[in-house]
Design a protein around this motif. Structure first.
Motif, PDB file in Angstrom:
ATOM      1  N   ALA A 117       0.863  -1.186   0.000  1.00 59.36           N
ATOM      2  CA  ALA A 117       0.000   0.000   0.000  1.00 59.36           C
ATOM      3  C   ALA A 117       0.896   1.232   0.000  1.00 59.36           C
ATOM      4  CB  ALA A 117      -0.917   0.005   1.220  1.00 59.36           C
ATOM      5  N   ILE A 131      -3.019   0.146  -3.833  1.00 51.86           N
ATOM      6  CA  ILE A 131      -2.626  -1.229  -3.598  1.00 51.86           C
ATOM      7  C   ILE A 131      -1.890  -1.711  -4.847  1.00 51.86           C
ATOM      8  CG2 ILE A 131      -3.403  -3.514  -2.926  1.00 51.86           C
ATOM      9  CD1 ILE A 131      -4.009  -1.239  -0.912  1.00 51.86           C
ATOM     10  N   SER A 167      -3.951  -4.416   7.585  1.00 58.60           N
ATOM     11  CA  SER A 167      -4.537  -5.450   6.721  1.00 58.60           C
ATOM     12  C   SER A 167      -4.569  -6.792   7.456  1.00 58.60           C
ATOM     13  CB  SER A 167      -3.728  -5.582   5.416  1.00 58.60           C
ATOM     14  OG  SER A 167      -2.426  -6.064   5.680  1.00 58.60           O
TER      15      SER A 167
END
Length: 240
Positions: A117, A131, A167
């Motif tokens: 990212a 991304i 994440s």
């Protein structure tokens, strides 16, 4: 007769001695005569004539060993030095380089599936995150005065309002329905329309602490350190 003969020789000798004596006296008298006085006078006069004297300079005698002093340069007048050292310099124009705007302090966050990212500020305290996987941009998130979330094939990503990224994988629930989430939260998911779901985040007393609205795109939130993603397809997942 013998007595006379004896007397004559004596007389002759005496006379001869007298003549000799006179002869000797005459040269001496001649030398002492007027001519002699004149010569003496001339000689005395010559001796009395003034003799020119050359003044002599007395050089002080060095007491130490004789040394040869190095030649001393003649002193240069102050005005000459000033003239020699004064130089005329042309005013120089300062060289300026156009100031380049500093690049935004971007940051990169590795994600759990191996992608990255790449976060950049976009102003007004908002951020965007791309991304990226193998040089390709798979998705983009942007905070618009609120947290942003993404469901990327069961990898969930939250971009918070401070520009950080979190994440995780799995743990999804398919709505509509009520589901227990990490951190003690409860999510009540309802369907509003096509690709439009809403989730109420309830606390221990069933009070609504936050509401997520996924209308045509995924959304996310951070509640007391718990990251939550609600997709436009009604999937919800949370991770601490």
């Amino acid at each position: 007769m013998p007595r006379k003969a004896t007397h004559r020789p004596t007389t002759v000798r005496t006379l001869a001695g007298a003549i000799l004596t006179v002869a000797l006296i005459v040269p001496v008298a001649t030398a002492c005569g007027p001519d002699s006085d004149a010569s003496a006078t001339a000689s005395g006069t010559a001796s009395a004539a003034p003799v020119a004297t050359v003044p002599t300079t007395t050089v002080p005698t060095a007491t130490g060993p004789a040394t040869t002093a190095p030649p001393t340069a003649a002193p240069v007048p102050t005005t000459a030095v000033a003239a020699a050292t004064t130089t005329t310099t042309k005013p120089t124009t300062p060289t300026t380089t156009p100031t380049a705007k500093p690049k935004s302090p971007g940051r990169s966050y590795p994600l759990v599936d191996g992608s990255t990212a790449e976060v950049q500020p976009v102003g007004n305290q908002n951020y965007t995150a791309r991304i990226v996987s193998r040089g390709s941009v798979l998705a983009t998130l942007e905070t618009k005065d609120a947290d942003a979330g993404l469901d990327a094939n069961d990898m969930f990503v939250v971009l918070s309002v401070d520009g950080t990224v979190h994440s995780w994988m799995g743990g999804a629930h398919q709505g509509p329905g009520t589901f227990k989430l990490a951190g003690g939260w409860t999510a009540k998911v309802t369907k509003v329309g096509e690709l439009h779901y809403r989730a109420q985040i309830l606390g221990l007393d069933n009070a609504v602490n936050d509401t997520l609205d996924a209308d045509q795109h995924d959304t996310g939130a951070v509640a007391n350190g718990v990251h939550i993603v609600l997709s436009a397809g009604g999937r919800i997942s949370a991770h601490m």
